[in-house]
Design a protein around this motif. Sequence first.
Motif, PDB file in Angstrom:
ATOM      1  N   PHE A 112       0.867  -1.180   0.000  1.00 56.66           N
ATOM      2  CA  PHE A 112       0.000   0.000   0.000  1.00 56.66           C
ATOM      3  C   PHE A 112       0.904   1.230   0.000  1.00 56.66           C
ATOM      4  CE2 PHE A 112      -3.249  -3.032   1.374  1.00 56.66           C
ATOM      5  CZ  PHE A 112      -4.345  -2.597   0.638  1.00 56.66           C
ATOM      6  N   VAL A 113       1.365   1.577  -1.202  1.00 55.01           N
ATOM      7  CA  VAL A 113       2.449   2.562  -1.343  1.00 55.01           C
ATOM      8  C   VAL A 113       2.030   3.969  -0.949  1.00 55.01           C
ATOM      9  CG1 VAL A 113       3.713   1.250  -3.064  1.00 55.01           C
ATOM     10  CG2 VAL A 113       1.874   2.774  -3.793  1.00 55.01           C
ATOM     11  N   TYR A 114       0.736   4.241  -0.895  1.00 56.32           N
ATOM     12  CA  TYR A 114       0.273   5.565  -0.503  1.00 56.32           C
ATOM     13  C   TYR A 114      -0.328   5.542   0.907  1.00 56.32           C
ATOM     14  CZ  TYR A 114       1.171   6.567  -5.363  1.00 56.32           C
ATOM     15  OH  TYR A 114       1.788   6.715  -6.579  1.00 56.32           O
ATOM     16  N   GLY A 115       0.096   4.553   1.687  1.00 54.40           N
ATOM     17  CA  GLY A 115      -0.233   4.517   3.102  1.00 54.40           C
ATOM     18  C   GLY A 115       1.001   4.904   3.900  1.00 54.40           C
ATOM     19  N   ALA A 116       0.882   4.907   5.207  1.00 49.10           N
ATOM     20  CA  ALA A 116       2.024   5.237   6.051  1.00 49.10           C
ATOM     21  C   ALA A 116       3.084   4.143   5.954  1.00 49.10           C
ATOM     22  CB  ALA A 116       1.571   5.397   7.504  1.00 49.10           C
ATOM     23  N   LYS A 117       4.341   4.515   6.203  1.00 48.06           N
ATOM     24  CA  LYS A 117       5.432   3.550   6.165  1.00 48.06           C
ATOM     25  C   LYS A 117       5.163   2.401   7.125  1.00 48.06           C
ATOM     26  CE  LYS A 117      10.436   3.113   6.771  1.00 48.06           C
ATOM     27  NZ  LYS A 117      11.690   3.813   7.137  1.00 48.06           N
ATOM     28  N   ASP A 118       4.710   2.732   8.320  1.00 44.74           N
ATOM     29  CA  ASP A 118       4.306   1.720   9.299  1.00 44.74           C
ATOM     30  C   ASP A 118       2.780   1.729   9.379  1.00 44.74           C
ATOM     31  OD1 ASP A 118       6.954   0.955   9.999  1.00 44.74           O
ATOM     32  OD2 ASP A 118       7.116   2.728  11.257  1.00 44.74           O
ATOM     33  N   LEU A 119       2.164   1.232   8.330  1.00 45.58           N
ATOM     34  CA  LEU A 119       0.709   1.274   8.208  1.00 45.58           C
ATOM     35  C   LEU A 119       0.045   0.689   9.453  1.00 45.58           C
ATOM     36  CD1 LEU A 119      -1.535   1.904   6.009  1.00 45.58           C
ATOM     37  CD2 LEU A 119      -1.524  -0.560   5.582  1.00 45.58           C
ATOM     38  N   PRO A 120      -0.833   1.449  10.123  1.00 47.66           N
ATOM     39  CA  PRO A 120      -1.514   0.913  11.307  1.00 47.66           C
ATOM     40  C   PRO A 120      -2.395  -0.287  10.957  1.00 47.66           C
ATOM     41  CG  PRO A 120      -1.686   3.306  11.232  1.00 47.66           C
ATOM     42  CD  PRO A 120      -1.145   2.879   9.908  1.00 47.66           C
ATOM     43  N   PHE A 121      -2.284  -1.318  11.784  1.00 45.27           N
ATOM     44  CA  PHE A 121      -3.117  -2.509  11.655  1.00 45.27           C
ATOM     45  C   PHE A 121      -3.943  -2.666  12.923  1.00 45.27           C
ATOM     46  CE2 PHE A 121      -1.165  -3.982   7.862  1.00 45.27           C
ATOM     47  CZ  PHE A 121      -1.890  -5.069   7.414  1.00 45.27           C
ATOM     48  N   VAL A 122      -5.160  -3.126  12.752  1.00 41.01           N
ATOM     49  CA  VAL A 122      -5.994  -3.523  13.888  1.00 41.01           C
ATOM     50  C   VAL A 122      -6.367  -4.979  13.678  1.00 41.01           C
ATOM     51  CG1 VAL A 122      -8.150  -3.182  15.128  1.00 41.01           C
ATOM     52  CG2 VAL A 122      -6.875  -1.193  14.288  1.00 41.01           C
ATOM     53  N   ILE A 123      -5.887  -5.845  14.552  1.00 44.57           N
ATOM     54  CA  ILE A 123      -6.200  -7.274  14.490  1.00 44.57           C
ATOM     55  C   ILE A 123      -7.387  -7.556  15.404  1.00 44.57           C
ATOM     56  CG2 ILE A 123      -5.375  -9.609  14.984  1.00 44.57           C
ATOM     57  CD1 ILE A 123      -2.539  -8.569  14.467  1.00 44.57           C
ATOM     58  N   ILE A 124      -8.418  -8.149  14.841  1.00 46.66           N
ATOM     59  CA  ILE A 124      -9.577  -8.540  15.649  1.00 46.66           C
ATOM     60  C   ILE A 124      -9.364  -9.981  16.090  1.00 46.66           C
ATOM     61  CG2 ILE A 124     -12.070  -8.906  15.653  1.00 46.66           C
ATOM     62  CD1 ILE A 124     -12.214  -6.650  13.533  1.00 46.66           C
ATOM     63  N   GLN A 125      -9.176 -10.145  17.379  1.00 43.58           N
ATOM     64  CA  GLN A 125      -8.914 -11.470  17.947  1.00 43.58           C
ATOM     65  C   GLN A 125     -10.158 -12.345  17.817  1.00 43.58           C
ATOM     66  OE1 GLN A 125      -8.199 -11.784  22.273  1.00 43.58           O
ATOM     67  NE2 GLN A 125      -6.109 -12.381  21.763  1.00 43.58           N
ATOM     68  N   LEU A 126      -9.945 -13.629  17.589  1.00 39.57           N
ATOM     69  CA  LEU A 126     -11.092 -14.520  17.447  1.00 39.57           C
ATOM     70  C   LEU A 126     -11.967 -14.477  18.699  1.00 39.57           C
ATOM     71  CD1 LEU A 126      -9.741 -17.748  15.713  1.00 39.57           C
ATOM     72  CD2 LEU A 126     -10.848 -15.756  14.692  1.00 39.57           C
TER      73      LEU A 126
END
Length: 717
Positions: A508-522
Motif C-alpha cells: 500500500f504505497v500511498y499509506g504510512a510507512k508503518d501502516l496501522p493494523f488492527v487485528i480482531i482477535q477470534l
Amino acid sequence: MVVSIRRLATTQPPVHNRRIKLKGTFKIKGIVGSGMVLQRNKINCIYGTAEVYSDVIMEFRGTTSITQSDEDGKWKIEFSPGEAGGPFEMNIRCDKNNVEFTDIYVGEVWVSSGQSNAQLPMERMKFSYPEDFELPRNERIRMITIPINWSLDGEKDEIVDVGWESNADEGTKAENISGGVHWVCASPETLGGMSGTGYFFAKKLSSELDVPVGIINASQGGSPIASWLSQKALEEMGDKKEYLKQIVEYLAEGRAAAKQKETAEEQKAWFDELYGKATAPEKMFDEACEEVDGWKTVTVPEDFKVESAGFYWFKKVIELTAEQVRHFDTFKTWLWMGTIVDADTVWVNGLQVGSTPYCYPPRRYPVPKGTLHEGKNVIAVRVQKNSANGPLRFFKEKPYYLFTDNTFVAPCACRNFEERTESLYPLDGERIDLSGEWKMKVDVQLRDCPPQMFFEWLPTALYNSMLAPCFKHAIAGALWYQGESDAGRPAEYKDMLLKMIDLWRHKFVYGAKDLPFVIIQLPNWSDGWNEDIASKDGGWANIRQVEADVAEIAGDTGLVVAIDAGEWNDLHPEKKKTIGSRAAKEALRIAYGKNFISASPKAEFCEFKHGRFRVRFDCGNSALVAHTVRGKRSDLNSESKDKVVYGFSLLYSKKGTEGVIEADAKLIDDYTVEVDVPRGLGDVLELRYLWADSPAPVNLYSRNQLPAAPFRIVQGK
C-alpha cells in the motif's frame, strides 16, 4: 460517444451514476469511482492506460493536474486531495475521452479484510440492529465491496465484476468501464450489503473524528491467510513448498478449468441421485405422523446421529384458533428454525416458505398471509445431510418460533453485551414456541456428497485479484478479522501473519510507512458443543495468543479483544457493533494519537508466593472490575461483592500425567488478581486465563467495559 451502465440482476445495492466518454485504450484502473472516499492530507494516486504519449488532465477541487502516458501507455497522477470534506467532482480528460466522477468525499480510508466474519453483511443482522436500518442516508459512511474473484498468475491492477455489462455503442469495450467499482454510502437501501464489521467501524470512527470514512471491504468466507499473501512472500518464507506447489499445479494450462468441471459433474451426479430417490414433498405434509409410517417422536433442537448422508424429514403439527389466524394474517409472520446442519427446505401447509443451501445462516423465513388456517397446521422441514461425519443438528439456544413481527424474538444467544430481552407481546401479537416434540423420518440415505473446490482459497488467489487492485488507493490503515480457517496451525499462522503485515505495509504505497493494523482477535465459539473455562489443548485460544503476540511484535498494531463478543453456538456472531466499535477505538489509539483511550487490560507481571499466583494487569488509564455473574452471563451494571474472577485455570503434571483444573481467583485491587493453587496438585506448568474455545462466564473487565485479554504464562519463562 456516451456510454450508460445498467446493473444486471444482483443483490448489490444501487450505486452512484458515472458519466464516461471513451476511446481507444484509455482506462482508469484501481478502485476509483463516483461516491468514493479519498484519503485526506496524503498523496493519492489516479492511474491507468492510454494511447502512448497522450496527455491526461485531471481537475479536482479547483486544481488541475497534467501528466503524460509513457512508452507503454501507462500514466498516473499523484495529488493531495486536501482536508476532509465533500461532495466534490473529478474530471479526467485524455484526447477525446472524458470521465466525470461525482459525489466524492475526502476523509479517512481503511481496508477491512479477512474471512466470513469480516465479510458478514448487515442483511444477516437486520434483526439485531433494526434501528440502523431506519437511519437516514449517511453521506459520511462509504464502502466498496470488492467482488469475489481469484487468480494465481500475479497481481492485478483492476477489479473484475462479471455481474455488470455495458450497452455502449459498437466498438466500445465494456471492460473499459471498470464495472466492478461500486462505492455506496450507508442508507436504508444499501446497508444490507455492507460488511457489519466495516460499517460499525466506520460509524464509530466517523463520529469520533468528524470526517467521512471509506471502507475497502476485501474479504471472503473461509479464506486462509495464505490466500492473502503474494507468491514472492511465500517464497521468501522458505518453508512453504506445499503452498507454492498448489500454485504451480493449478497454473498449469487447463488444470483449474478441468478441476472445476470435474467437481461440478461430481456434485451434479450426487444431487441427481439424492433428488431422484427422494419422496415427493407433498406426501410428507399429511397430519398423520404414525409410528407405523416410519415416523418417530424426537425433540428439537437436538443433535441426531445419522448413518449416512441424505434427506431426513421433520414435522410438527400446531393447532391455531380463528383469532390467532386473524393475527397472523394481519401482521408479517416469521418462521425461525434456528440453525441446521447441513441444508434445509421448509414448508408450511404444503407451501414452501424458505430454503438454505448450507449450514451457517440462521433460518428466518417469511410466511405469506393466508398460509395458516384455523385448526391443524403442518410445518415440515426436509434436512439435507451432506455426510455421515458428525450429527444432523438443530443448534441449541437458537430461536425456534412462529411469530408476528409486532412481537420480539431475540435473534441470538447473549451473554454480556448487546442483550435484547424478549418482552410481553401485544394482545394482537402471536409467538408460538416450536421447540419440543417433533416427528422425524428417514427419507434418502446415500454416499457422502463430493467435496467442493474453492479456488479462491488457494495460496495468493485473493491477494492477486481482490487486494492488489487496491494497492494504489491511499489508506490510513487496515483491519484484519481472520484466523478461523488457520486455527489448527497456530505456529505457522504467527509467521504468516507477521509476513502479511509487512507485505501489505510495502504494497500500500500511498499509506504510512508503518501502516496501522488492527487485528480482531477470534471471539468465543465452540460450535455449539460446550462452554467451558478450562481446556487442555486450548483450541482457538492458541490462535488468540498468536494474534496477541503479533500485535506486540509488529508495532503500530492494535488488538481487539473479542472473547465476549462471539456466540458459543454460531461461527458468525451477530454482535458486530461491539466488534466494529472496539476496532474503531483501537484505530483511534494507534493511528490517531488518542492516547487517552485504553486498550483491553493485559497481564504484565506475574509472581508465585505462598501457594498463589499474583497477576498484575496493565489497564492503561482505566482499572479492573469483577462483575456479578448470573449463570454464564455477567451483569456489566453490577460489581461482584466478593470480587470473584472467573476464567483462570492451571495446567499441571502429576506422576507423569498432565491435567487441567479450574482455579479460584479474586480481584484484590484495581490492577491485581490473585489465583489459588490447590495443595498437592503437582507441578504447575502453566497459569491460564480464558484458555478455551468458548470460555464462560467472562467477568473481568476494565472500567471502560473492555474484557481482559486471554493469556497463558508458562512456568519458568
